[in-house]
Design an enzyme around this catalytic site. Structure first.
Site, PDB file in Angstrom:
ATOM      1  CE  LYS A 184       0.514   5.372  -3.996  1.00  0.00           C
ATOM      2  NZ  LYS A 184       0.514   5.589  -2.545  1.00  0.00           N
ATOM      3  CB  THR A 185       0.679  -1.510  -3.717  1.00  0.00           C
ATOM      4  OG1 THR A 185       1.632  -0.464  -3.952  1.00  0.00           O
ATOM      5  CG2 THR A 185       1.233  -2.813  -4.243  1.00  0.00           C
TER       6      THR A 185
ATOM      7  CG  ASP B  15       2.658   0.033  -7.426  1.00  0.00           C
ATOM      8  OD1 ASP B  15       2.203   1.158  -7.119  1.00  0.00           O
ATOM      9  OD2 ASP B  15       2.909  -0.843  -6.568  1.00  0.00           O
ATOM     10  CD  GLU B  16       6.186   2.985  -5.719  1.00  0.00           C
ATOM     11  OE1 GLU B  16       6.241   4.239  -5.731  1.00  0.00           O
ATOM     12  OE2 GLU B  16       6.177   2.316  -4.676  1.00  0.00           O
TER      13      GLU B  16
ATOM     14  CD  GLN C 157       5.143   7.461  -1.522  1.00  0.00           C
ATOM     15  OE1 GLN C 157       5.918   6.559  -1.224  1.00  0.00           O
ATOM     16  NE2 GLN C 157       3.845   7.282  -1.560  1.00  0.00           N
TER      17      GLN C 157
ATOM     18  NE  ARG D 264       7.805   4.247   2.718  1.00  0.00           N
ATOM     19  CZ  ARG D 264       6.740   4.071   1.936  1.00  0.00           C
ATOM     20  NH1 ARG D 264       6.407   2.885   1.517  1.00  0.00           N
ATOM     21  NH2 ARG D 264       5.993   5.094   1.585  1.00  0.00           N
TER      22      ARG D 264
HETATM   23  P1  ATP Z   1       3.050   3.430  -0.845  1.00  0.00           P
HETATM   24  O1  ATP Z   1       2.685   4.801  -1.328  1.00  0.00           O
HETATM   25  O2  ATP Z   1       3.988   3.486   0.302  1.00  0.00           O
HETATM   26  O3  ATP Z   1       3.457   2.522  -1.949  1.00  0.00           O
HETATM   27  P2  ATP Z   1       0.396   2.292  -0.966  1.00  0.00           P
HETATM   28  O4  ATP Z   1      -0.520   3.424  -1.206  1.00  0.00           O
HETATM   29  O5  ATP Z   1       0.768   1.448  -2.112  1.00  0.00           O
HETATM   30  O6  ATP Z   1       1.683   2.826  -0.194  1.00  0.00           O
HETATM   31  P3  ATP Z   1      -0.341  -0.172   0.290  1.00  0.00           P
HETATM   32  O7  ATP Z   1       1.027  -0.710   0.472  1.00  0.00           O
HETATM   33  O8  ATP Z   1      -1.194  -0.736  -0.768  1.00  0.00           O
HETATM   34  O9  ATP Z   1      -0.278   1.415   0.172  1.00  0.00           O
HETATM   35  O10 ATP Z   1      -1.149  -0.263   1.664  1.00  0.00           O
HETATM   36  C1  ATP Z   1      -0.573   0.121   2.897  1.00  0.00           C
HETATM   37  C2  ATP Z   1      -0.975  -0.822   4.007  1.00  0.00           C
HETATM   38  O11 ATP Z   1      -2.336  -0.628   4.321  1.00  0.00           O
HETATM   39  C3  ATP Z   1      -0.826  -2.261   3.627  1.00  0.00           C
HETATM   40  O12 ATP Z   1      -0.408  -2.990   4.753  1.00  0.00           O
HETATM   41  C4  ATP Z   1      -2.233  -2.658   3.232  1.00  0.00           C
HETATM   42  O13 ATP Z   1      -2.463  -4.036   3.394  1.00  0.00           O
HETATM   43  C5  ATP Z   1      -3.082  -1.849   4.208  1.00  0.00           C
HETATM   44  N1  ATP Z   1      -4.430  -1.519   3.704  1.00  0.00           N
HETATM   45  C6  ATP Z   1      -4.715  -0.805   2.592  1.00  0.00           C
HETATM   46  N2  ATP Z   1      -6.056  -0.640   2.457  1.00  0.00           N
HETATM   47  C7  ATP Z   1      -6.623  -1.280   3.495  1.00  0.00           C
HETATM   48  C8  ATP Z   1      -7.996  -1.476   3.915  1.00  0.00           C
HETATM   49  N3  ATP Z   1      -9.013  -0.986   3.246  1.00  0.00           N
HETATM   50  N4  ATP Z   1      -8.184  -2.186   5.047  1.00  0.00           N
HETATM   51  C9  ATP Z   1      -7.133  -2.662   5.752  1.00  0.00           C
HETATM   52  N5  ATP Z   1      -5.852  -2.518   5.411  1.00  0.00           N
HETATM   53  C10 ATP Z   1      -5.582  -1.827   4.295  1.00  0.00           C
HETATM   54 MG    MG Z   2       2.635   1.007  -2.994  1.00  0.00          MG
END
Ligand code: ATP
Ligand code: MG
Length: 719
Positions: free
Chosen positions: A35-36, A220-221, A251, A603
């Site tokens: 997402k981020t 975000d969040e 979350q 995490r």
């Molecule tokens: P949270 O809910 O914990 O905030 P999130 O959904 O925001 O998580 P991110 O932090 O954006 O998730 O991504 C999680 C990890 O996966 C990061 O290390 C990111 O770089 C990696 N990642 C996300 N998408 C890809 C992709 N398509 N290919 C490779 N790595 C990815």
């Molecule tokens: Mg995130």
């Protein structure tokens, strides 16, 4: 810079979200699904491909650290440094607005921000001027109440007069507090947000300026926004701006601070034509870790529902360590960390997460012992916390009443009616006589040089310390600490505070008693208290790792949101600690604890350790808790129970210990379900216990309170 580099390393759903040309976008997806990442790439996409000016973008993150990282990642993607784009937290952005428009916001140019402690002091001052009894009306409760109203966008003028006497009193305080803040030109954290919202509401030309400027808003969040923050976003977006929000209902962990997960549901209604994208592939964790997280969150009933998968392979099993006690637990963690580092890994890639701040003390001690540098993220170390410093000041005064720093710190904490004027007299005399504050205070009392009320208050304090120090030789250390905390009124003061913070302070104080109980003096023939205080002073020296030193990260589960680490320990996965005992009686809060467990587990990238202690002295007393229900929800296939040869054999493994699951598997009922009982009437199911014909159910009835019933014969009817 070409477009493909922005789309590199994005899967189809992520790409769809990044490039979507629909005006509004909602990305609703589980942890670690990117997402981020989508948010960052979408900003880069807008700038690079849609030719949007960075000047017209506003991005909201959850922490300042996250906003710095976001900027860096966008710069990296675009290969240049951006100017003009606003990225920050809600509080940071509100502050920036108010600084720019102080006049329209009816603030002095140099308005000051009050932190939580300053705010409390001010609330007290207001209450004192109203002659309100602090015993009956704890200032902390008033502070909590005021902030709660502000988070909902309510001013004192929004309330009707009359009615409930509690509310009437709170309102009076709120009004007085508002006046005082205005007069002094200070604003608290909740006020920052509310004032920024009102700035726009009352000044259409200011609002219009920002509406025209920020054509693109990204958040975000999103699941943890509160009412005022959401109203602020809506107002800014108006009818024109394009909105992107990313979040995960699973979350949402700040409900206790006013966050409203329902905002996710309102979003699609308020931003008409929203394109919703779900991301399902997790890139962060191994399959085993993800399986565990999915199993834990699946037990919640109020979910929008989504599933996560990964193709990163099973990875290692999740290690579960049943420690003999909390010292054993901490030693085990330190030991695992040592071998992680000796395998060539970086310390900063490892994190220890815990539910309660009070847990950090024993963990810190074990890390110090093992000489593993650590950093506490977003929090203070145990001995630096306000309540602990206060308690230690009492102990120091008992040992040496001429300790001026300790005297200053606690002479009027908790408040005992010793005002600033009286204290000034004490200070003056001590300066004139070059004596300690204590001696000066004694002289003022003896020579009746103070007004009766002030004199009594000071005399009371002197007597308290005298009495306690008179018992120094008779009592064991922990009883001395207990007395100091009790008789001074410190613990009572924090007990009266409402909310998590007061609770945390009480727990920390109780934890201090525990520390005293377990303290082993180096020299048993010498008095223990001075040895203890020396040890504490050494412990709280600058032994926390330097800024740039590679260090293990310690933090609460709450502050771990959004972060990721190759190696994660979650310490203290026990009933009553996690889920926290305060949450056990309310299904809603229990669900929030479960989401916190989900946040914690997700995490971890490569390896997750869960540790619990069969006996733990926390908050000052020893308790025997069973392993957390959250652990029991994790499929056994992905767990590996760790046993060390030198641990004491345990009678039962976690799997065999009394099963309390959140679902009465074959009972037809669910946790949190409303039921009817022929005698007790309506109630709600809090827990299930046992299996088969002896299975029991805990129900909280509206009238009759909580009852434990045999399920088979209770004749409960679902309503
Ligand atoms: P949270 O809910 O914990 O905030 P999130 O959904 O925001 O998580 P991110 O932090 O954006 O998730 O991504 C999680 C990890 O996966 C990061 O290390 C990111 O770089 C990696 N990642 C996300 N998408 C890809 C992709 N398509 N290919 C490779 N790595 C990815
Ligand atoms: Mg995130």
């Amino acid at each position: 810079m070409d477009v493909t580099s922005i789309l590199k390393n994005l899967n189809a759903a992520q790409e769809e979200a990044v490039t979507s040309d629909k005006k509004h976008l909602l990305v609703l997806a589980g942890a670690g699904s990117g997402k981020t990442r989508v948010l960052v790439h979408r900003i880069a996409w807008k700038i690079q491909v849609d030719n949007v000016s960075p000047y017209s973008i506003l991005a909201v993150t959850f922490t300042n650290k996250a906003s710095r990282e976001m900027r860096e990642r966008i710069d990296e993607l675009l290969g240049m440094s951006l100017r003009g784009m606003w990225v920050g937290t809600f509080h940071g952005l509100a502050h920036r607005l108010l600084k720019a428009h102080w006049r329209d916001a009816k603030l002095p140019e140099n308005f000051q921000i009050l932190d939580s402690d300053d705010q409390l002091r001010l609330v007290k001052r207001v209450m004192r001027s109203m002659d309100l009894d602090e015993q009956r009306w704890p200032p902390k409760q008033a502070q909590w109440w005021i902030n709660g109203q502000k988070d909902e966008g309510l001013r004192s003028t929004h309330f009707q007069e009359g009615g409930d006497p509690f509310i009437a009193t709170m309102l009076r305080i709120y009004r007085g507090y508002e006046e005082t803040c205005d007069r002094l030109g200070v604003i608290d954290f909740a006020e920052l947000l509310l004032r920024a919202l009102e700035l726009w509401k009352h000044n259409p030309q200011v609002l219009e300026h920002y509406q025209q400027r920020f054509q693109h808003i990204l958040v975000d969040e999103f699941q943890d926004t509160n009412a005022v923050q959401y109203a602020w976003l809506r107002l800014l977006a108006g009818k024109v701006s394009a909105m992107t929000a990313v979040g995960d209902d699973d979350q949402s962990i700040y409900g206790w601070r006013g966050a409203k997960v329902e905002n996710i549901l309102s979003y699609e209604r308020d931003f008409v034509g929203t394109h919703t994208v779900k991301l399902e592939q997790n890139y962060r964790s191994t399959s085993n870790i993800l399986l565990a997280a999915n199993a834990v969150i699946a037990k919640n009933s109020e979910r929008l529902g989504k599933s996560l998968w990964t193709d990163s392979g099973d990875g290692e099993p999740i290690a579960l360590y049943a420690a003999f006690n909390e010292y054993d637990e901490s030693r085990y963690i330190a030991d695992r960390l040592q071998s992680w580092v000796s395998d060539g890994n970086r310390r900063e890639d490892a994190a220890i997460l815990y539910r309660s701040n009070a847990q950090s003390r024993v963990l810190e001690a074990a890390l110090l012992q093992a000489e593993i540098p650590y950093r506490i993220y977003g929090g203070q170390r145990f001995y630096e916390r306000l309540e602990i410093k206060n308690a230690l000041s009492y102990l120091r005064l008992m040992l040496n009443c001429h300790d001026d720093v300790a005297f200053e710190r606690v002479v009027n904490v908790p408040p005992r009616g010793i005002g600033d004027r009286t204290l000034e007299l004490v200070r003056e005399l001590s300066r004139a006589n070059t004596s300690s504050l204590w001696t000066a205070a004694c002289v003022l009392v003896d020579e009746k040089r103070l007004a009766a009320r002030a004199s009594n208050a000071i005399a009371g304090f002197l007597q308290l310390i005298n009495e306690m120090s008179g018992q120094l030789d008779e009592l064991p250390l922990f009883e001395q600490a207990e007395n100091a905390i009790q008789y001074s009124g410190l613990i009572e003061m924090h007990r009266r505070e409402k909310g998590e913070r007061g609770q945390a302070r009480v727990e920390n104080l109780e934890e201090l008693i525990g520390a005293c109980r377990n303290f082993e003096p180096e020299d048993k023939d010498l008095p223990t208290l001075p040895q203890f205080l020396d040890q504490v002073a050494l412990d709280s020296g600058d032994r926390q790792a330097d800024e740039d030193q590679d260090a293990v990260q310690l933090m609460t589960l709450h502050s771990a949101k959004g972060l990721e680490f190759p190696l994660v320990f979650i310490a203290g996965v026990e009933e009553n600690l996690f889920p926290h005992k305060m949450s056990l009686d309310e299904p809603g809060r229990l669900e929030e604890e479960r989401r916190l467990a989900y946040v914690g587990i997700t995490r971890a990238m490569q390896k997750l350790y869960l540790t619990f202690a069969e006996s733990r002295s926390i908050y000052g007393s020893e308790s025997f808790n069973s392993v957390s229900r959250f652990v029991r929800d994790i499929p056994k296939e992905v767990i590996e129970e760790v046993r060390l040869q030198n641990t004491i054999a345990r009678p039962t493994s976690y799997a065999a210990s009394a099963i309390r699951s959140d679902q009465g598997d074959d009972t037809g009922f669910q946790l949190g379900q409303q039921v009817n009982h022929t005698v007790y009437g309506e109630g709600v199911i809090l827990n299930f216990e046992g299996n088969g014909p002896r299975a029991r159910v805990h129900v909280r009835f509206e009238q009759a309170g909580t009852k434990i019933l045999i399920l088979a014969s209770a004749n409960l009817a679902a309503i």
